[in-house]
Design a protein around this motif. Structure first.
Motif, PDB file in Angstrom:
ATOM      1  N   ASP A 150       0.838  -1.193   0.000  1.00 34.16           N
ATOM      2  CA  ASP A 150       0.000   0.000   0.000  1.00 34.16           C
ATOM      3  C   ASP A 150       0.877   1.249   0.000  1.00 34.16           C
ATOM      4  OD1 ASP A 150      -2.853   1.196   0.678  1.00 34.16           O
ATOM      5  OD2 ASP A 150      -1.413   2.190   2.004  1.00 34.16           O
ATOM      6  N   GLU A 151       0.383   2.324  -0.603  1.00 33.17           N
ATOM      7  CA  GLU A 151       1.203   3.526  -0.774  1.00 33.17           C
ATOM      8  C   GLU A 151       1.588   4.204   0.538  1.00 33.17           C
ATOM      9  OE1 GLU A 151      -0.882   6.406  -3.038  1.00 33.17           O
ATOM     10  OE2 GLU A 151      -2.571   6.556  -1.665  1.00 33.17           O
ATOM     11  N   LYS A 152       0.926   3.880   1.642  1.00 35.84           N
ATOM     12  CA  LYS A 152       1.264   4.482   2.934  1.00 35.84           C
ATOM     13  C   LYS A 152       2.243   3.636   3.749  1.00 35.84           C
ATOM     14  CE  LYS A 152      -1.050   8.341   2.879  1.00 35.84           C
ATOM     15  NZ  LYS A 152      -0.345   9.649   2.931  1.00 35.84           N
ATOM     16  N   LYS A 212      23.176  -8.345  10.095  1.00 33.82           N
ATOM     17  CA  LYS A 212      22.461  -8.791  11.285  1.00 33.82           C
ATOM     18  C   LYS A 212      21.349  -7.792  11.573  1.00 33.82           C
ATOM     19  CE  LYS A 212      26.129 -11.380  13.613  1.00 33.82           C
ATOM     20  NZ  LYS A 212      26.886 -11.561  14.888  1.00 33.82           N
ATOM     21  N   PHE A 213      20.154  -8.295  11.807  1.00 29.49           N
ATOM     22  CA  PHE A 213      19.015  -7.434  12.083  1.00 29.49           C
ATOM     23  C   PHE A 213      19.009  -7.023  13.554  1.00 29.49           C
ATOM     24  CE2 PHE A 213      17.857  -9.999   8.445  1.00 29.49           C
ATOM     25  CZ  PHE A 213      17.265  -9.087   7.591  1.00 29.49           C
ATOM     26  N   ILE A 214      18.757  -5.757  13.805  1.00 28.82           N
ATOM     27  CA  ILE A 214      18.574  -5.267  15.166  1.00 28.82           C
ATOM     28  C   ILE A 214      17.092  -5.376  15.493  1.00 28.82           C
ATOM     29  CG2 ILE A 214      18.747  -3.274  16.712  1.00 28.82           C
ATOM     30  CD1 ILE A 214      21.131  -2.341  15.035  1.00 28.82           C
ATOM     31  N   LYS A 215      16.780  -6.037  16.575  1.00 26.37           N
ATOM     32  CA  LYS A 215      15.389  -6.299  16.915  1.00 26.37           C
ATOM     33  C   LYS A 215      14.604  -4.997  17.062  1.00 26.37           C
ATOM     34  CE  LYS A 215      12.396  -8.774  20.142  1.00 26.37           C
ATOM     35  NZ  LYS A 215      12.314  -9.618  21.350  1.00 26.37           N
ATOM     36  N   ASP A 216      13.452  -4.969  16.444  1.00 33.75           N
ATOM     37  CA  ASP A 216      12.551  -3.820  16.510  1.00 33.75           C
ATOM     38  C   ASP A 216      11.463  -4.124  17.534  1.00 33.75           C
ATOM     39  OD1 ASP A 216      10.847  -1.701  16.142  1.00 33.75           O
ATOM     40  OD2 ASP A 216      10.716  -1.901  13.959  1.00 33.75           O
ATOM     41  N   SER A 217      11.433  -3.351  18.613  1.00 30.96           N
ATOM     42  CA  SER A 217      10.455  -3.597  19.675  1.00 30.96           C
ATOM     43  C   SER A 217       9.105  -2.927  19.414  1.00 30.96           C
ATOM     44  CB  SER A 217      11.011  -3.113  21.019  1.00 30.96           C
ATOM     45  OG  SER A 217      11.317  -1.732  20.961  1.00 30.96           O
ATOM     46  N   ASP A 218       9.025  -2.129  18.344  1.00 28.98           N
ATOM     47  CA  ASP A 218       7.772  -1.436  18.034  1.00 28.98           C
ATOM     48  C   ASP A 218       6.869  -2.366  17.219  1.00 28.98           C
ATOM     49  OD1 ASP A 218       5.716   0.292  17.489  1.00 28.98           O
ATOM     50  OD2 ASP A 218       6.990   1.926  16.766  1.00 28.98           O
ATOM     51  N   ALA A 239       3.158  -4.105  12.649  1.00 32.12           N
ATOM     52  CA  ALA A 239       1.834  -4.582  12.239  1.00 32.12           C
ATOM     53  C   ALA A 239       1.184  -3.641  11.227  1.00 32.12           C
ATOM     54  CB  ALA A 239       0.936  -4.738  13.464  1.00 32.12           C
ATOM     55  N   ARG A 240       1.378  -2.327  11.433  1.00 36.00           N
ATOM     56  CA  ARG A 240       0.788  -1.345  10.509  1.00 36.00           C
ATOM     57  C   ARG A 240       1.479  -1.348   9.157  1.00 36.00           C
ATOM     58  NH1 ARG A 240       0.794   1.917  15.230  1.00 36.00           N
ATOM     59  NH2 ARG A 240       2.742   2.880  14.530  1.00 36.00           N
TER      60      ARG A 240
END
Length: 241
Positions: A55-57, A73-79, A84-85
């Motif tokens: 989606d464009e947003k 290596k991925f840094i964990k995203d706690s958000d 989800a959005r």
């Protein structure tokens, strides 16, 4: 003497190997050919593999470490709410980062060192809207303190000078925080870390007192999170550079 030199050399090598820089040194890039080439190869990967556009947003900003061996290596995203959005953009980001190959570690005095970098991945501009030479950073309107940078620097000086004097800090440290999409300050820290629990507590309490909503950064018309980092030189006569 040779044995002493060998031990010193191995210790120095281990120190550099273990170190991870908070950001790349100036004029160094995390990818061969620079960020424009990174976005070009990301575009080619998405199109050649016929992945679905989001989606464009939807937009996602991954934080990654490029190791001294040029691995990601991925840094964990706690958000988790933000993930989800922007689930489609998040998934495409991981797909791109796992499959591109021309990563470059940072270099300091001839040594390859792991370093952190942050990216803006907006699938729409990487796919149907892609144009040769694309660089997402050129479309960012940066975050601003409502009364301007000079006012913030004065507030910072007035609020923190006594703390620095009380703890007799000398030398250079860096203040880092992020401005969230709603303009709030999140994830503040000082680095290199100050090994004094009382100082860190006082620092965070003082920062909390002077928190004020900033004008968030935007990628085109989409609000994004932006990292603010600036060096501060501590001395008896406090000054900023």
């Amino acid at each position: 003497m040779k044995n002493i030199f060998l031990v010193f050399f191995l210790a120095l090598a281990a120190m550099f190997k273990a170190q991870i820089l908070d950001e790349y040194p100036e004029r160094q890039s995390f990818y061969e050919g620079g960020i424009v080439n990174f976005y070009k190869e990301a575009h080619e990967y998405l199109v050649n593999n016929r992945l679905k556009e989001c989606d464009e947003k939807e937009i996602y900003q991954p934080r990654i470490i490029i190791t001294e061996k040029a691995e990601v290596k991925f840094i964990k995203d706690s958000d988790t709410a933000n993930i989800a959005r922007n689930k489609c953009a998040y998934d495409l980001s991981r797909e791109i980062l796992k499959n591109l190959t021309k990563w470059k570690p940072a270099e300091v005095k001839g040594w390859k060192i792991g370093a952190i970098t942050e990216l803006i991945l907006y699938p729409r501009d990487l796919m149907s809207n892609y144009q040769l030479g694309y660089d997402a950073n050129k479309f960012v309107i940066h975050t601003k303190y409502p009364e301007g940078a000079k006012v913030f620097q004065k507030l910072f000086h007035d609020n923190f000078m006594m703390i620095f004097e009380d703890y007799q800090l000398n030398g250079k440290l860096n203040l880092e925080f992020y401005i969230n999409k709603d303009g709030s300050i999140i994830k503040p820290r000082v680095y290199p870390e100050v090994d004094n629990k009382n100082f860190n507590n006082d620092f965070m309490r003082t920062l909390a007192r002077m928190k004020k909503a900033w004008i968030p950064a935007f990628y085109k018309d989409i609000p994004i999170v932006e990292r603010i980092s600036f060096p501060v030189h501590f001395s008896v006569t406090f000054s900023e550079r």
